[in-house]
Design a protein around this motif. Structure first.
Motif, PDB file in Angstrom:
ATOM      1  N   ILE A  43      49.664  11.371 -24.565  1.00  0.00           N
ATOM      2  CA  ILE A  43      50.922  12.112 -24.880  1.00  0.00           C
ATOM      3  C   ILE A  43      50.431  13.467 -25.442  1.00  0.00           C
ATOM      4  O   ILE A  43      49.950  13.390 -26.811  1.00  0.00           O
ATOM      5  CB  ILE A  43      51.943  11.229 -25.675  1.00  0.00           C
ATOM      6  CG1 ILE A  43      51.895  10.001 -24.905  1.00  0.00           C
ATOM      7  CG2 ILE A  43      52.979  12.237 -25.824  1.00  0.00           C
ATOM      8  CD1 ILE A  43      53.025   9.006 -25.955  1.00  0.00           C
ATOM      9  N   TYR A  44      50.760  14.313 -25.005  1.00  0.00           N
ATOM     10  CA  TYR A  44      50.322  15.615 -25.791  1.00  0.00           C
ATOM     11  C   TYR A  44      51.851  16.060 -26.638  1.00  0.00           C
ATOM     12  O   TYR A  44      52.775  16.575 -26.118  1.00  0.00           O
ATOM     13  CB  TYR A  44      50.312  16.798 -24.884  1.00  0.00           C
ATOM     14  CG  TYR A  44      49.049  16.628 -23.808  1.00  0.00           C
ATOM     15  CD1 TYR A  44      47.719  16.402 -24.715  1.00  0.00           C
ATOM     16  CD2 TYR A  44      49.120  16.330 -22.704  1.00  0.00           C
ATOM     17  CE1 TYR A  44      46.505  16.428 -23.850  1.00  0.00           C
ATOM     18  CE2 TYR A  44      47.821  15.993 -21.897  1.00  0.00           C
ATOM     19  CZ  TYR A  44      46.865  16.234 -22.403  1.00  0.00           C
ATOM     20  OH  TYR A  44      45.794  15.813 -21.646  1.00  0.00           O
ATOM     21  N   HIS A  45      51.717  15.829 -27.967  1.00  0.00           N
ATOM     22  CA  HIS A  45      52.868  15.914 -28.945  1.00  0.00           C
ATOM     23  C   HIS A  45      52.860  17.141 -29.612  1.00  0.00           C
ATOM     24  O   HIS A  45      51.863  17.675 -30.279  1.00  0.00           O
ATOM     25  CB  HIS A  45      52.866  14.645 -29.886  1.00  0.00           C
ATOM     26  CG  HIS A  45      53.909  14.810 -31.032  1.00  0.00           C
ATOM     27  ND1 HIS A  45      55.190  14.580 -30.526  1.00  0.00           N
ATOM     28  CD2 HIS A  45      53.761  14.959 -32.320  1.00  0.00           C
ATOM     29  CE1 HIS A  45      55.796  14.985 -31.547  1.00  0.00           C
ATOM     30  NE2 HIS A  45      54.831  14.856 -32.850  1.00  0.00           N
ATOM     31  N   PRO A  83      49.369   0.753 -24.468  1.00  0.00           N
ATOM     32  CA  PRO A  83      48.451   1.894 -25.242  1.00  0.00           C
ATOM     33  C   PRO A  83      48.520   3.268 -24.959  1.00  0.00           C
ATOM     34  O   PRO A  83      48.859   3.536 -23.766  1.00  0.00           O
ATOM     35  CB  PRO A  83      47.145   1.187 -24.888  1.00  0.00           C
ATOM     36  CG  PRO A  83      47.387   0.574 -23.497  1.00  0.00           C
ATOM     37  CD  PRO A  83      48.695  -0.070 -23.509  1.00  0.00           C
ATOM     38  N   TYR A  84      48.428   4.217 -25.817  1.00  0.00           N
ATOM     39  CA  TYR A  84      48.524   5.579 -25.508  1.00  0.00           C
ATOM     40  C   TYR A  84      47.587   6.132 -26.458  1.00  0.00           C
ATOM     41  O   TYR A  84      47.281   5.900 -27.516  1.00  0.00           O
ATOM     42  CB  TYR A  84      49.672   6.202 -25.534  1.00  0.00           C
ATOM     43  CG  TYR A  84      50.672   6.019 -26.706  1.00  0.00           C
ATOM     44  CD1 TYR A  84      50.627   7.030 -27.799  1.00  0.00           C
ATOM     45  CD2 TYR A  84      51.174   4.894 -27.313  1.00  0.00           C
ATOM     46  CE1 TYR A  84      50.990   7.087 -29.045  1.00  0.00           C
ATOM     47  CE2 TYR A  84      51.615   4.793 -28.426  1.00  0.00           C
ATOM     48  CZ  TYR A  84      51.670   5.709 -29.399  1.00  0.00           C
ATOM     49  OH  TYR A  84      52.233   5.525 -30.572  1.00  0.00           O
ATOM     50  N   GLN A  85      47.228   7.328 -26.054  1.00  0.00           N
ATOM     51  CA  GLN A  85      46.471   8.345 -26.945  1.00  0.00           C
ATOM     52  C   GLN A  85      47.207   9.573 -27.295  1.00  0.00           C
ATOM     53  O   GLN A  85      48.166   9.970 -26.403  1.00  0.00           O
ATOM     54  CB  GLN A  85      45.267   8.884 -26.253  1.00  0.00           C
ATOM     55  CG  GLN A  85      44.361   9.877 -26.951  1.00  0.00           C
ATOM     56  CD  GLN A  85      43.209  10.405 -26.496  1.00  0.00           C
ATOM     57  OE1 GLN A  85      42.567   9.648 -25.283  1.00  0.00           O
ATOM     58  NE2 GLN A  85      42.567  11.560 -26.649  1.00  0.00           N
ATOM     59  N   LEU A  86      47.435   9.625 -28.610  1.00  0.00           N
ATOM     60  CA  LEU A  86      48.224  11.039 -29.009  1.00  0.00           C
ATOM     61  C   LEU A  86      47.522  12.140 -29.305  1.00  0.00           C
ATOM     62  O   LEU A  86      46.560  12.099 -30.221  1.00  0.00           O
ATOM     63  CB  LEU A  86      49.084  10.659 -30.093  1.00  0.00           C
ATOM     64  CG  LEU A  86      50.134  11.464 -30.757  1.00  0.00           C
ATOM     65  CD1 LEU A  86      51.288  11.711 -29.690  1.00  0.00           C
ATOM     66  CD2 LEU A  86      50.574  11.140 -32.115  1.00  0.00           C
ATOM     67  N   GLU A  87      47.621  13.106 -28.663  1.00  0.00           N
ATOM     68  CA  GLU A  87      47.109  14.368 -29.082  1.00  0.00           C
ATOM     69  C   GLU A  87      48.008  15.467 -29.627  1.00  0.00           C
ATOM     70  O   GLU A  87      48.946  15.875 -28.955  1.00  0.00           O
ATOM     71  CB  GLU A  87      46.335  15.221 -27.959  1.00  0.00           C
ATOM     72  CG  GLU A  87      45.138  14.308 -27.352  1.00  0.00           C
ATOM     73  CD  GLU A  87      44.223  15.321 -26.215  1.00  0.00           C
ATOM     74  OE1 GLU A  87      44.332  16.378 -26.258  1.00  0.00           O
ATOM     75  OE2 GLU A  87      43.448  14.571 -25.678  1.00  0.00           O
TER      76      GLU A  87
END
Length: 212
Positions: free
Chosen positions: A4-6, A25-29
């Motif tokens: 997720i590009y936040h 699960p997710y990755q946050l940028e």
């Protein structure tokens, strides 16, 4: 894993919330806004439109929260927080899921209006936008007087889609919901959800970029 590009203070927080609700699960940028509140060049380089939210899943990068929500619910969550096409409230789910786009567009139009304009056409547009927001908010209030959640008796992705206009936008000059008792009660009910609280702590309007 979905990335997720936040963009700070943006609708991308709803995708973080969705993932927290689903336990995926997710990755946050994280990308901070520039002083003029625009997205930085690095965010704009992600996609030709580069609106928030933007996600990556494998080699696919795309925007538009409605598309992202449906994609995650159906591709990664086995339909959880969606409504089956043969369910009695499927039409309600589709309606309220897409309602958020019209609501947000009208709220943004009101926020961008100049109340002191001397241009007659701009004045007409500003009045029409304000009237449309009032209609949408009253419609929400009526719906939430007959149902605990927008799509029916159960919490769904339609609720995830609509909260931003009711919570974050008023903090930045958007229309207030204080005169709508059913909407106020709904916001309080949703805000008590553990996944919502986690998501707002991670990526909500008061959240800050985590330390590297």
């Amino acid at each position: 894993m979905i990335t997720i590009y936040h963009l700070g203070v943006s609708q991308s927080d709803r995708i973080v919330w969705l993932m927290e609700e689903l336990g995926l699960p997710y990755q946050l940028e994280w990308f901070d806004r520039m002083p003029n509140m625009f997205a930085p060049p690095e965010y704009k380089a992600l996609h030709p439109v580069a609106t928030a939210p933007t996600i990556r899943d494998g080699g696919k990068v795309f925007c538009e929260s409605l598309a992202i929500v449906e994609y995650i619910v159906n591709r990664h969550a086995g339909g959880r927080l969606g409504v089956a096409v043969d369910a009695p409230n499927y039409a309600d789910y589709l309606y309220w899921l897409s309602f958020s786009n019209s609501l947000m567009a009208s709220v943004m139009a009101v926020m961008a209006s100049d109340p002191n304009t001397t241009d007659p056409m701009r004045a007409i547009f500003a009045k029409a936008s304000a009237d449309r927001v009032a209609l949408y908010f009253n419609h929400l209030n009526l719906r939430l007087g007959e149902s605990d959640y927008l799509a029916g008796p159960e919490f769904s992705a339609a609720d995830v889609q609509n909260m931003f206009a009711l919570t974050t936008m008023p903090k930045f000059g958007g229309p207030s919901i204080s005169h709508l008792p059913n909407v106020v009660a709904y916001v309080e009910r949703i805000s008590a959800r553990p996944a919502y609280q986690r998501a707002m702590a991670i990526a909500g309007p008061e959240a800050v970029r985590p330390e590297a």
